[in-house]
Design an enzyme around this catalytic site. Sequence first.
Site, PDB file in Angstrom:
ATOM      1  N   TYR A 190      11.879 -26.120 -17.910  1.00 57.14           N
ATOM      2  CA  TYR A 190      10.561 -26.535 -17.424  1.00 57.14           C
ATOM      3  C   TYR A 190      10.704 -27.645 -16.383  1.00 57.14           C
ATOM      4  CZ  TYR A 190       5.721 -28.222 -17.552  1.00 57.14           C
ATOM      5  OH  TYR A 190       4.447 -28.612 -17.208  1.00 57.14           O
ATOM      6  N   SER A 192       4.341 -31.629 -12.415  1.00 60.15           N
ATOM      7  CA  SER A 192       4.353 -32.349 -13.691  1.00 60.15           C
ATOM      8  C   SER A 192       5.087 -33.659 -13.461  1.00 60.15           C
ATOM      9  CB  SER A 192       5.098 -31.531 -14.750  1.00 60.15           C
ATOM     10  OG  SER A 192       5.473 -32.355 -15.858  1.00 60.15           O
TER      11      SER A 192
HETATM   12  P1  NAD Z   1      -2.472 -23.235 -20.173  1.00 64.28           P
HETATM   13  O1  NAD Z   1      -1.440 -22.532 -20.992  1.00 64.28           O
HETATM   14  O2  NAD Z   1      -3.720 -23.701 -20.812  1.00 64.28           O
HETATM   15  O3  NAD Z   1      -2.865 -22.324 -18.912  1.00 64.28           O
HETATM   16  C1  NAD Z   1      -1.869 -21.669 -18.161  1.00 64.28           C
HETATM   17  C2  NAD Z   1      -2.531 -20.674 -17.218  1.00 64.28           C
HETATM   18  O4  NAD Z   1      -1.473 -20.018 -16.465  1.00 64.28           O
HETATM   19  C3  NAD Z   1      -3.306 -19.561 -17.922  1.00 64.28           C
HETATM   20  O5  NAD Z   1      -4.432 -19.224 -17.127  1.00 64.28           O
HETATM   21  C4  NAD Z   1      -2.309 -18.393 -17.917  1.00 64.28           C
HETATM   22  O6  NAD Z   1      -2.950 -17.118 -17.958  1.00 64.28           O
HETATM   23  C5  NAD Z   1      -1.645 -18.617 -16.571  1.00 64.28           C
HETATM   24  N1  NAD Z   1      -0.347 -17.949 -16.456  1.00 64.28           N
HETATM   25  C6  NAD Z   1       0.772 -18.124 -17.226  1.00 64.28           C
HETATM   26  N2  NAD Z   1       1.743 -17.283 -16.805  1.00 64.28           N
HETATM   27  C7  NAD Z   1       1.218 -16.580 -15.766  1.00 64.28           C
HETATM   28  C8  NAD Z   1       1.722 -15.561 -14.924  1.00 64.28           C
HETATM   29  N3  NAD Z   1       2.982 -15.082 -15.052  1.00 64.28           N
HETATM   30  N4  NAD Z   1       0.906 -15.059 -13.969  1.00 64.28           N
HETATM   31  C9  NAD Z   1      -0.368 -15.513 -13.824  1.00 64.28           C
HETATM   32  N5  NAD Z   1      -0.892 -16.468 -14.592  1.00 64.28           N
HETATM   33  C10 NAD Z   1      -0.105 -16.991 -15.551  1.00 64.28           C
HETATM   34  O7  NAD Z   1      -1.687 -24.457 -19.504  1.00 64.28           O
HETATM   35  P2  NAD Z   1      -2.179 -25.837 -18.822  1.00 64.28           P
HETATM   36  O8  NAD Z   1      -1.788 -26.928 -19.717  1.00 64.28           O
HETATM   37  O9  NAD Z   1      -3.555 -25.724 -18.328  1.00 64.28           O
HETATM   38  O10 NAD Z   1      -1.157 -25.891 -17.583  1.00 64.28           O
HETATM   39  C11 NAD Z   1      -1.568 -25.616 -16.249  1.00 64.28           C
HETATM   40  C12 NAD Z   1      -0.496 -26.162 -15.316  1.00 64.28           C
HETATM   41  O11 NAD Z   1      -0.398 -27.581 -15.504  1.00 64.28           O
HETATM   42  C13 NAD Z   1       0.897 -25.603 -15.575  1.00 64.28           C
HETATM   43  O12 NAD Z   1       1.555 -25.416 -14.335  1.00 64.28           O
HETATM   44  C14 NAD Z   1       1.579 -26.696 -16.371  1.00 64.28           C
HETATM   45  O13 NAD Z   1       2.978 -26.680 -16.231  1.00 64.28           O
HETATM   46  C15 NAD Z   1       0.946 -27.923 -15.720  1.00 64.28           C
HETATM   47  N6  NAD Z   1       1.027 -29.120 -16.586  1.00 64.28           N
HETATM   48  C16 NAD Z   1       0.409 -29.155 -17.796  1.00 64.28           C
HETATM   49  C17 NAD Z   1       0.503 -30.300 -18.577  1.00 64.28           C
HETATM   50  C18 NAD Z   1      -0.165 -30.413 -19.929  1.00 64.28           C
HETATM   51  O14 NAD Z   1       0.139 -31.373 -20.671  1.00 64.28           O
HETATM   52  N7  NAD Z   1      -1.050 -29.515 -20.299  1.00 64.28           N
HETATM   53  C19 NAD Z   1       1.242 -31.401 -18.108  1.00 64.28           C
HETATM   54  C20 NAD Z   1       1.866 -31.323 -16.865  1.00 64.28           C
HETATM   55  C21 NAD Z   1       1.747 -30.174 -16.103  1.00 64.28           C
END
Ligand code: NAD
Length: 262
Positions: free
Chosen positions: A166, A153
């Site tokens: 986070y 991130s």
């Molecule tokens: P999301 O909540 O849509 O998806 C998260 C995924 O992780 C889901 O498939 C969930 O089942 C899985 N997950 C959560 N805990 C788990 C566990 N203990 N074991 C196995 N699977 C698990 O989130 P997203 O926005 O798609 O985020 C994906 C990645 O991108 C994350 O690492 C998040 O930190 C990172 N990210 C997201 C953003 C944003 O703005 N959406 C920004 C920066 C980084």
Amino acid sequence: MAKITHDRRFAGHPALVTGGTSGIGEQIVRRLAKEGAHVAFCGLDDEGGQALEQHLCEDGGVARYIRADVRSDAEMAQLVAQTVAQFGGLSLAVNCAGISHLPLRLADIDPAIWRDVMATNADGVFYAMRHEIPAILSHEGTNGSGAIVNIASILGAKGSPWIAAYGASKHAVIGMTLSAARDYATMGLRINAVSPGPVDTPMLQRALLDIGDDHTKYAGGFPPSGPGRPDDVASAVLFLLSREAAYINGANLLVDGATAAI
Ligand code: NAD
């Protein structure tokens, strides 16, 4: 304007994606399957995972949902072993599973929340790589083109007011990515990080609900162009996994629409 196509860049490559049932990870699974990879993916949403597997297979792709919790080293070992058994090896991995938490100042964060965020976002990437790396190094079909991308991130390289757990967990992801990239740099395995800014996914929607009208509590802020799409991140991830990125190793690629530029 001419359409850019990368059809089947990954034909027959065995791949694994953690957190592939939603948001960014789901889009990475879809794009890898479309480009010919054989994709195993995990998450905690069995219904969503099975529906995605079925959809991709009906569409002519090769995909397999396996329930596994990234907080468990044993489950990551099992996930990698099942992927190798199913697809005959492993050459590509994307560690995307992650969670955030309610906005609170650091001293107000409950230690149980801190531990769960670190267990998912930091330990989870370590456990996954611990088993992915030997599987990739021993896969004959990789031929020096093994690659791992960890999803960090923009908050992994600066302060994250209101979501310190986070931010700390994402600093750990970037740190272990850079270290591991050097550890395996002569062994035909590249390890990079992608750091998204705000991306329109269920995680972002939950965060916006949590902060309500007070957008100053949204750590990192928003870029002038607004949040990105999961496909913007997937494009960068697939580039780093591909042969086109053969000399990119130990990088942390920001995909943030210039959010972190000021
Ligand atoms: P999301 O909540 O849509 O998806 C998260 C995924 O992780 C889901 O498939 C969930 O089942 C899985 N997950 C959560 N805990 C788990 C566990 N203990 N074991 C196995 N699977 C698990 O989130 P997203 O926005 O798609 O985020 C994906 C990645 O991108 C994350 O690492 C998040 O930190 C990172 N990210 C997201 C953003 C944003 O703005 N959406 C920004 C920066 C980084």
